[in-house]
Every structure is written in C-alpha cells, then in structure tokens.
Scaffold this motif. Structure first.
Motif, PDB file in Angstrom:
ATOM      1  N   ALA A   6       0.847  -1.206  -0.131  1.00 28.76           N
ATOM      2  CA  ALA A   6       0.078  -0.014  -0.049  1.00 28.76           C
ATOM      3  C   ALA A   6       0.744   1.301  -0.041  1.00 28.76           C
ATOM      4  O   ALA A   6       0.249   2.425   0.175  1.00 28.76           O
ATOM      5  N   GLY A   7       2.135   1.335  -0.212  1.00 27.14           N
ATOM      6  CA  GLY A   7       3.175   2.433  -0.164  1.00 27.14           C
ATOM      7  C   GLY A   7       3.684   2.912   1.159  1.00 27.14           C
ATOM      8  O   GLY A   7       4.233   3.707   1.013  1.00 27.14           O
ATOM      9  N   GLU A  71      -4.020  -1.674  19.301  1.00 28.82           N
ATOM     10  CA  GLU A  71      -3.286  -0.813  18.324  1.00 28.82           C
ATOM     11  C   GLU A  71      -2.982   0.627  18.837  1.00 28.82           C
ATOM     12  O   GLU A  71      -3.746   0.930  19.688  1.00 28.82           O
ATOM     13  N   ASP A  73      -1.236   4.566  17.328  1.00 32.52           N
ATOM     14  CA  ASP A  73      -0.630   4.971  16.040  1.00 32.52           C
ATOM     15  C   ASP A  73      -0.768   6.609  16.504  1.00 32.52           C
ATOM     16  O   ASP A  73      -0.891   7.114  17.500  1.00 32.52           O
ATOM     17  N   PHE A  75      -0.644   9.972  13.773  1.00 27.81           N
ATOM     18  CA  PHE A  75      -0.754  10.582  12.618  1.00 27.81           C
ATOM     19  C   PHE A  75      -0.637  12.343  12.607  1.00 27.81           C
ATOM     20  O   PHE A  75      -1.143  12.808  13.524  1.00 27.81           O
ATOM     21  N   ASP A  76       0.122  12.785  11.755  1.00 26.38           N
ATOM     22  CA  ASP A  76      -0.064  14.140  11.552  1.00 26.38           C
ATOM     23  C   ASP A  76      -0.602  14.707  10.270  1.00 26.38           C
ATOM     24  O   ASP A  76      -0.305  14.302   9.208  1.00 26.38           O
ATOM     25  N   SER A  77      -2.085  15.381  10.537  1.00 25.56           N
ATOM     26  CA  SER A  77      -2.717  15.603   9.228  1.00 25.56           C
ATOM     27  C   SER A  77      -2.162  16.625   8.303  1.00 25.56           C
ATOM     28  O   SER A  77      -2.433  16.578   7.220  1.00 25.56           O
ATOM     29  N   ARG A  80       0.810  14.529   6.523  1.00 25.92           N
ATOM     30  CA  ARG A  80       0.194  13.344   6.183  1.00 25.92           C
ATOM     31  C   ARG A  80       1.223  12.369   6.443  1.00 25.92           C
ATOM     32  O   ARG A  80       1.582  11.500   5.568  1.00 25.92           O
ATOM     33  N   THR A  81       1.891  12.304   7.356  1.00 25.53           N
ATOM     34  CA  THR A  81       2.962  11.217   7.708  1.00 25.53           C
ATOM     35  C   THR A  81       2.483  10.627   9.297  1.00 25.53           C
ATOM     36  O   THR A  81       1.680  11.283   9.834  1.00 25.53           O
ATOM     37  N   SER A  84       1.554   3.359  12.501  1.00 27.68           N
ATOM     38  CA  SER A  84       0.571   2.500  13.506  1.00 27.68           C
ATOM     39  C   SER A  84       0.977   1.394  13.627  1.00 27.68           C
ATOM     40  O   SER A  84       1.752   0.467  12.915  1.00 27.68           O
ATOM     41  N   ARG A 130       3.471  -0.033  10.280  1.00 25.60           N
ATOM     42  CA  ARG A 130       3.501   0.723   9.051  1.00 25.60           C
ATOM     43  C   ARG A 130       3.874   2.221   9.654  1.00 25.60           C
ATOM     44  O   ARG A 130       3.345   2.492  10.263  1.00 25.60           O
ATOM     45  N   ILE A 132       4.190   5.875   7.409  1.00 27.85           N
ATOM     46  CA  ILE A 132       4.147   6.799   6.194  1.00 27.85           C
ATOM     47  C   ILE A 132       5.137   8.137   6.352  1.00 27.85           C
ATOM     48  O   ILE A 132       4.859   8.853   7.182  1.00 27.85           O
ATOM     49  N   HIS A 134       6.828  11.065   3.853  1.00 27.87           N
ATOM     50  CA  HIS A 134       6.788  11.463   2.452  1.00 27.87           C
ATOM     51  C   HIS A 134       8.443  12.406   2.350  1.00 27.87           C
ATOM     52  O   HIS A 134       9.038  12.764   3.102  1.00 27.87           O
TER      53      HIS A 134
ATOM     54  N   VAL B  38      -7.372  -4.414  13.047  1.00 24.96           N
ATOM     55  CA  VAL B  38      -7.397  -2.923  13.124  1.00 24.96           C
ATOM     56  C   VAL B  38      -6.761  -2.153  12.093  1.00 24.96           C
ATOM     57  O   VAL B  38      -5.299  -2.702  12.088  1.00 24.96           O
ATOM     58  N   PRO B  40      -5.651   1.933  10.496  1.00 20.81           N
ATOM     59  CA  PRO B  40      -6.182   3.300  10.457  1.00 20.81           C
ATOM     60  C   PRO B  40      -6.426   3.464   8.957  1.00 20.81           C
ATOM     61  O   PRO B  40      -5.782   3.025   8.045  1.00 20.81           O
ATOM     62  N   VAL B  55      -7.606  -0.688  -1.396  1.00 25.06           N
ATOM     63  CA  VAL B  55      -6.929  -1.508  -2.653  1.00 25.06           C
ATOM     64  C   VAL B  55      -7.472  -2.920  -2.720  1.00 25.06           C
ATOM     65  O   VAL B  55      -7.669  -3.471  -1.749  1.00 25.06           O
ATOM     66  N   TRP B 111      -3.967   8.129   2.720  1.00 22.30           N
ATOM     67  CA  TRP B 111      -2.773   8.623   3.391  1.00 22.30           C
ATOM     68  C   TRP B 111      -1.529   7.856   2.565  1.00 22.30           C
ATOM     69  O   TRP B 111      -0.305   8.379   2.853  1.00 22.30           O
ATOM     70  N   VAL B 112      -1.837   6.834   1.911  1.00 22.48           N
ATOM     71  CA  VAL B 112      -0.490   6.322   1.103  1.00 22.48           C
ATOM     72  C   VAL B 112      -0.766   6.479  -0.428  1.00 22.48           C
ATOM     73  O   VAL B 112      -1.777   6.652  -0.889  1.00 22.48           O
ATOM     74  N   PRO B 113       0.250   6.632  -1.050  1.00 24.82           N
ATOM     75  CA  PRO B 113       0.308   6.809  -2.544  1.00 24.82           C
ATOM     76  C   PRO B 113      -0.734   5.802  -3.315  1.00 24.82           C
ATOM     77  O   PRO B 113      -0.592   4.645  -2.925  1.00 24.82           O
TER      78      PRO B 113
END
Lengths: 134, 134
Positions: A6-7, A71, A73, A75-77, A80-81, A84, A130, A132, A134, B38, B40, B55, B111-113
């Motif tokens: 999923a990148g 779980e 997590d 996230f920074d909206s 977008r990084t 989790s 995972r 994310i 950028h 779970v 996000p 996806v 959030w992911v490409p």
C-alpha cells in the motif's frame, strides 16, 4: 524498513515495540456480544507485554481469555505522515498477588476516574506496524 | 450527556456523528484470518455513512459484506480529556458507477500513494461514544 503493497513502510518488531512504548493511549480490539468492538485505553508495557487496567464487569474486562488486538498510532494530518502498530495476543487477567503488586508500581495511567482494579496483560505475540513518510 | 459506569460521559448519536465528521482519520476493526484486526484509514462521511477507499485484494477490501466497527478518537494527554466514537455496520463495496462518480467527488483523503480505487461504505447502524472532561 521495506515498502508494503500500500506504499507505506513496514516496521520491524523492535521498531514496533519502541513506538508502542511511546504512545500515551492505545485501542483494544475485541468481540462484544458477537460484534466487533474497540475501546481506547491507557496502557503501559511490561517488557513486551501490554498492560491495561479494566473495571470488573466491563466489556474490556470480559476480554480476558480471548485473543485480542491492540493498536496504537500517531498521525500528523498536516504533513500526512505517521505510524501505526498492532499487536495480537491472548489476553489474560493477572491474579497473582505478587505480580499485581509489581504491576501496580508501573506508570500506568487510566483516563477515567476509578480506572479499574483488574490488570489485564496482552503479550505481543504477533506485531505488525507501518509508517508513512514523505 | 450522562455519565457511564466508567466515569466518562455518554454522547448522543448526533454528537457522535458530529465528532466523526471532525476526525481526520479513523480505524476500521474487522476479522482477518480469524484474528481481530484494526487498520487506520482516511475516511469521510456521506450523510451518516462512513466512506473509505481500499486497495483491491487488501485486508480492508476483504471487509466488504462483513459487519465491521469503525472508531475515531481524539485525546489530549496533557489535560487527560478527549472523546471516542465507535460505529458498527455492515460494510459493502460500492459497485454502482453513478454512486462511484458521486463518491469520487467527496473530500476523501488517503494516506498512502495510490490509496485504492475500491469504495467501501459502512452505514453507522449502531453508534456509541464517550467523552472525558475534567
């Protein structure tokens, strides 16, 4: 780290445990009356075991002796990084008085007054995470 | 609002939907190979339905035609206040081209490409929420 399908980037077990240790709150995922359920809880780590406190008779207390997910997590909206981590393990209530005394000394915050006297431990048997960037 | 057994306040359905609408990210709760899972996800509301993008072939895509939970929350660890809302509903993949075109215009961030081309809708059939204010 390696990219997943999923990148995002797949985190190692060591990275996952480190991030869990940094999180102020997590979410326990379980089944409640045959429906999927999730509840935010304060927690701390005891080694690689997740420790939470539950009120006797509550839905969270009923997760003892069940396989649950946990779980956390962040996230920074704006950028977008984020990351989790999910751990899966067999939850058990702690009944040994010596272990209860030891866990009582952990920096385990509960968010609601009272907060519960039942300690539940979830060993991080399976861990996946995972991130994310950028 | 009324206090619940754990000392938090129970939110009305209207308050829950309003808070869901304000959240940048939520978490879909499902079963993956017989284990609690779970993940996000970015989401938006279409009326009172939760809309996410998945996806094809992913674990989240496999939640179509299953009862899932969807949770969002926001906690401030400094003031130890916050809220959480959980919706439970029957997830379905959107296949109608007209509806897909309409949903494609929603402000739904992934959030992911890539982010997935499959739209999944989760009607908020059951909604529950709590908040902690000191």
């Amino acid at each position: 780290m390696r990219p997943d399908t999923a990148g995002a980037h797949v985190l190692s077990r060591e990275e996952c445990i480190g991030l869990l240790a940094s999180a102020p709150i997590g979410r326990i995922v379980f089944t409640d009356r045959a429906l999927p359920a999730v509840q935010p809880v304060g927690f701390c780590l005891d080694g690689e075991d997740i420790v939470i406190r539950a009120v006797e008779g509550s839905a969270v207390a009923a997760t003892r002796d069940a396989v649950v997910a946990f779980e956390a997590d962040d996230f920074d909206s704006r950028t977008r990084t984020g990351w989790s981590v999910t751990a899966v393990g067999y939850a058990r209530a702690v009944s040994d008085p010596v272990e209860i005394a030891r866990l009582s000394a952990l920096p385990l915050t509960t968010w609601v007054p009272g907060g519960g006297t039942l300690f539940i431990k979830i060993p991080a048997e399976l861990v996946a995470g995972r991130c994310i960037r950028h």
